[in-house]
Design an enzyme around this catalytic site. Structure first.
Site, PDB file in Angstrom:
ATOM      1  N   CYS A  48       0.799  -1.239   0.000  1.00 41.86           N
ATOM      2  CA  CYS A  48       0.000   0.000   0.000  1.00 41.86           C
ATOM      3  C   CYS A  48       0.829   1.286   0.000  1.00 41.86           C
ATOM      4  CB  CYS A  48      -0.886   0.063   1.243  1.00 41.86           C
ATOM      5  SG  CYS A  48      -1.449  -1.512   1.868  1.00 41.86           S
ATOM      6  N   TYR A 177      -7.096  -5.486  -8.161  1.00 38.26           N
ATOM      7  CA  TYR A 177      -6.558  -4.260  -7.535  1.00 38.26           C
ATOM      8  C   TYR A 177      -5.170  -3.921  -8.069  1.00 38.26           C
ATOM      9  CZ  TYR A 177      -9.741  -4.279  -3.382  1.00 38.26           C
ATOM     10  OH  TYR A 177     -10.796  -4.211  -2.521  1.00 38.26           O
ATOM     11  N   GLU A 181      -4.056  -0.788 -10.581  1.00 44.35           N
ATOM     12  CA  GLU A 181      -3.272   0.274  -9.946  1.00 44.35           C
ATOM     13  C   GLU A 181      -1.929   0.449 -10.667  1.00 44.35           C
ATOM     14  OE1 GLU A 181      -3.174  -0.753  -5.766  1.00 44.35           O
ATOM     15  OE2 GLU A 181      -5.108   0.191  -5.394  1.00 44.35           O
ATOM     16  N   HIS A 435     -20.522  22.739  -1.060  1.00 40.46           N
ATOM     17  CA  HIS A 435     -20.497  23.222  -2.428  1.00 40.46           C
ATOM     18  C   HIS A 435     -19.303  24.138  -2.673  1.00 40.46           C
ATOM     19  CE1 HIS A 435     -22.294  24.168  -6.280  1.00 40.46           C
ATOM     20  NE2 HIS A 435     -22.057  25.442  -6.049  1.00 40.46           N
ATOM     21  N   GLU A 440     -20.948  16.321  -2.904  1.00 35.96           N
ATOM     22  CA  GLU A 440     -22.305  16.797  -2.617  1.00 35.96           C
ATOM     23  C   GLU A 440     -23.334  16.056  -3.474  1.00 35.96           C
ATOM     24  OE1 GLU A 440     -23.313  20.876  -3.796  1.00 35.96           O
ATOM     25  OE2 GLU A 440     -21.576  20.871  -5.122  1.00 35.96           O
TER      26      GLU A 440
HETATM   27  P1  NDP Z   1      -7.117  -9.724  -7.039  1.00 39.38           P
HETATM   28  O1  NDP Z   1      -7.765 -10.903  -6.447  1.00 39.38           O
HETATM   29  O2  NDP Z   1      -7.676  -8.376  -6.817  1.00 39.38           O
HETATM   30  O3  NDP Z   1      -6.995  -9.925  -8.614  1.00 39.38           O
HETATM   31  C1  NDP Z   1      -6.400 -11.060  -9.164  1.00 39.38           C
HETATM   32  C2  NDP Z   1      -6.522 -10.992 -10.669  1.00 39.38           C
HETATM   33  O4  NDP Z   1      -5.813 -12.089 -11.210  1.00 39.38           O
HETATM   34  C3  NDP Z   1      -7.962 -11.118 -11.137  1.00 39.38           C
HETATM   35  O5  NDP Z   1      -8.140 -10.314 -12.264  1.00 39.38           O
HETATM   36  C4  NDP Z   1      -8.059 -12.595 -11.450  1.00 39.38           C
HETATM   37  O6  NDP Z   1      -8.992 -12.901 -12.450  1.00 39.38           O
HETATM   38  C5  NDP Z   1      -6.678 -12.873 -12.009  1.00 39.38           C
HETATM   39  N1  NDP Z   1      -6.346 -14.276 -11.885  1.00 39.38           N
HETATM   40  C6  NDP Z   1      -6.495 -15.072 -10.796  1.00 39.38           C
HETATM   41  N2  NDP Z   1      -6.099 -16.315 -11.061  1.00 39.38           N
HETATM   42  C7  NDP Z   1      -5.689 -16.322 -12.323  1.00 39.38           C
HETATM   43  C8  NDP Z   1      -5.185 -17.346 -13.193  1.00 39.38           C
HETATM   44  N3  NDP Z   1      -5.058 -18.593 -12.782  1.00 39.38           N
HETATM   45  N4  NDP Z   1      -4.865 -17.002 -14.455  1.00 39.38           N
HETATM   46  C9  NDP Z   1      -5.028 -15.732 -14.878  1.00 39.38           C
HETATM   47  N5  NDP Z   1      -5.500 -14.726 -14.121  1.00 39.38           N
HETATM   48  C10 NDP Z   1      -5.840 -15.036 -12.863  1.00 39.38           C
HETATM   49  O7  NDP Z   1      -5.603  -9.844  -6.555  1.00 39.38           O
HETATM   50  P2  NDP Z   1      -4.400  -8.797  -6.551  1.00 39.38           P
HETATM   51  O8  NDP Z   1      -3.182  -9.639  -6.676  1.00 39.38           O
HETATM   52  O9  NDP Z   1      -4.615  -7.686  -7.488  1.00 39.38           O
HETATM   53  O10 NDP Z   1      -4.469  -8.224  -5.087  1.00 39.38           O
HETATM   54  C11 NDP Z   1      -4.475  -9.112  -3.986  1.00 39.38           C
HETATM   55  C12 NDP Z   1      -5.277  -8.539  -2.852  1.00 39.38           C
HETATM   56  O11 NDP Z   1      -4.537  -7.513  -2.250  1.00 39.38           O
HETATM   57  C13 NDP Z   1      -6.579  -7.891  -3.285  1.00 39.38           C
HETATM   58  O12 NDP Z   1      -7.625  -8.804  -3.365  1.00 39.38           O
HETATM   59  C14 NDP Z   1      -6.795  -6.879  -2.216  1.00 39.38           C
HETATM   60  O13 NDP Z   1      -7.499  -7.485  -1.173  1.00 39.38           O
HETATM   61  C15 NDP Z   1      -5.398  -6.513  -1.797  1.00 39.38           C
HETATM   62  N6  NDP Z   1      -4.998  -5.221  -2.371  1.00 39.38           N
HETATM   63  C16 NDP Z   1      -5.660  -4.103  -1.965  1.00 39.38           C
HETATM   64  C17 NDP Z   1      -5.330  -2.880  -2.484  1.00 39.38           C
HETATM   65  C18 NDP Z   1      -6.083  -1.667  -2.022  1.00 39.38           C
HETATM   66  O14 NDP Z   1      -6.696  -1.724  -0.968  1.00 39.38           O
HETATM   67  N7  NDP Z   1      -6.100  -0.593  -2.796  1.00 39.38           N
HETATM   68  C19 NDP Z   1      -4.262  -2.715  -3.460  1.00 39.38           C
HETATM   69  C20 NDP Z   1      -3.643  -3.958  -3.838  1.00 39.38           C
HETATM   70  C21 NDP Z   1      -4.005  -5.151  -3.297  1.00 39.38           C
HETATM   71  P3  NDP Z   1     -10.500 -13.331 -12.104  1.00 39.38           P
HETATM   72  O15 NDP Z   1     -11.257 -12.067 -11.885  1.00 39.38           O
HETATM   73  O16 NDP Z   1     -10.906 -14.035 -13.338  1.00 39.38           O
HETATM   74  O17 NDP Z   1     -10.448 -14.213 -10.917  1.00 39.38           O
END
Ligand code: NDP
Length: 451
Positions: A48, A177, A181, A435, A440
């Protein structure tokens, strides 16, 4: 004579572990914590905090573009990635020292090294063994990378923070996420970014209107989003990394970043020596008091894969310490956890999405507004902000609040209080707006969207 060396031994000095150890020590417990990497954990060291610094850096690109509309004329600015990374490293060092000091001030013993359970009450760190009445596992998660040929040529977010150079062409795999990002970070800093996602819309799990608004924002910043494909093979060549996709198409880039999810970091923890059971996806199974299958061993944070967010780990660690050492009864509560995605444009969200509300049987009224943020008027930026409320038609309660646009994460913290408190749409309507702001809009949404 005391039976154990410590009342509490914590494995992992990230957000959840540090919070739990400090609070437990504050309640009078004798506490130790161990850490194999750097105190601060994913959030502070490689998550983060450095991520948000990189987001700030990348946002200047937009500011430079928009300033002309406000009368500024500037020379084309230049950017130095090594300078940014050095400044980021300095700040992370500062925060790491603050965390070390916090532990010291709280009277928590820090043992550097990887912790491993030897038996139900013993933790081994290097060549030392410590006994403890209770043990807390707070080891977090690690990036997960699909098992494709050439995956070693790719990086994850862990390495992205320490690259020597800004890649000219980047492929990001995934659309959660981290993927969105970093797509914004790299694009803002000047890279050509392609995002490859196996399904048909980014940010699965978020409200569909939010997903489409962010998709439009990413595309508007020149990010090439490719759906229904994922990298199938990576090969290094003189020109860069050759990516072959699942549909047979190919692309050459300078860096491939896997943002394909994270997994609990349970490798070689000795859980079997202490009777700690794992659930699906290798997460440590816990109850509402973060208690594992071994009654005096607890787990908090990403390793339990409940909601993988820093403030959630903090809450879980704090609740555990209050319950076990402070004589309180504090089960964890995950309902209405607000979240933000620091994409460009950013997202702030709390409560149910429209689809979730309907799936749970609520009759809903949807209030939605899309408008050009005032800041973009003079700069002529073609991007709309989104505000959306999901309201229970029977009780008038606001079930969900979703915002995409400038300052959305800041805005949502306050609205999360309202949604958590169970306020109604009438309460929102009675609130006087500030405002001129974008926020708002959330208290002036009069007409529900037609079904
Ligand atoms: P996410 O779970 O958000 O996203 C994972 C991505 O990878 C999804 O698009 C998923 O697709 C894809 N994926 C999963 N498995 C495979 C696969 N076998 N082959 C291809 N694509 C795949 O995980 P992140 O790694 O981005 O982040 C991890 C966690 O960290 C988040 O869930 C969040 O909780 C936390 N985080 C929070 C942040 C914040 O608060 N701003 C910032 C960064 C991380 P599909 O949708 O199809 O499953």
């Amino acid at each position: 004579m005391r039976k154990f060396d410590y009342d509490l031994f914590v494995i992992g000095a990230g957000s959840g572990g540090v919070r739990a150890s400090r609070i437990a020590a504050g309640h009078g417990a004798r506490v130790a914590i161990c850490e194999e990497s750097r105190v601060g954990g994913t959030c502070v060291i490689r998550g983060c905090v450095p991520k948000k610094l990189l987001v700030f850096a990348s946002q200047f690109a937009e500011a430079f573009q928009d300033c002309a509309g406000y009368g500024w004329q500037a020379e084309a600015p230049t950017f130095s990635w090594p300078d940014l990374i050095a400044a980021k490293d300095k700040e992370i060092d500062r925060l790491n020292k603050i965390y070390l000091k916090l532990l010291e001030t709280a009277g928590v013993d820090l043992h550097m090294g990887r912790g491993r359970l030897v038996d139900e009450h013993t933790v081994e760190v290097g060549d030392k063994r410590f006994s403890a009445e209770r043990i807390l596992i707070a080891v977090g998660g690690r990036p997960w990378v699909p098992d494709i040929p050439g995956r070693e040529h790719g990086i994850t977010s862990d390495e992205a923070f320490d690259l020597e150079d800004l890649p000219r062409r980047v492929l990001i795999a995934g659309a959660g996420y981290i993927a969105v990002e970093f797509a914004g970070i790299f694009a803002g800093l000047g890279s050509e970014v392609t995002l490859a996602y196996r399904r048909d819309l980014i940010l699965r799990g978020f409200d569909d209107d939010v997903r489409r608004a962010v998709e439009a924002g990413l595309a508007g910043r020149g990010i090439d989003i490719r759906y229904q494909v994922e990298p199938a093979r990576l090969e290094r060549s003189d020109h860069g990394i050759e990516v072959t996709f699942s549909d047979g198409s190919a692309q050459v880039v300078d860096q491939v970043m896997f943002a394909t999810g994270r997994e609990p970091y349970v490798w070689d923890l000795g859980l079997e020596n202490a009777g700690v059971h794992l659930g699906p996806g290798n997460r440590i199974e816990v109850d509402e008091y973060s208690r594992t299958s071994a009654g005096h061993i607890f787990a908090v944070g990403d390793v339990t894969d409940r909601i993988a967010l820093t403030p959630v780990a903090l809450m879980e660690g704090h609740a555990f310490a209050d319950t076990e050492f402070g004589g309180m009864d504090r089960p964890v509560e995950h309902a209405n956890t607000p979240a933000a995605v620091f994409s460009q444009p950013p997202v702030g969200t709390v409560g149910l999405t429209e689809a979730e509300a309907r799936d749970r049987g609520h009759a809903v009224r949807i209030f939605r507004s899309q408008f050009t943020p005032m800041k973009y008027t003079l700069s002529d930026r073609q991007e709309k902000a989104l505000m959306k409320l999901v309201v229970d038609a029977d009780t008038d309660r606001v079930l969900g609040c979703h915002v995409v646009g400038p300052d959305a994460p800041e805005m949502l913290q306050g609205f999360a209080v309202a949604v958590r408190a169970g306020l109604t749409k009438a309460d929102f309507d009675r609130t006087i707006g500030i405002h001129p702001t974008s926020a708002e809009e959330l208290v002036t949404l009069r007409q529900p969207v037609a079904d």
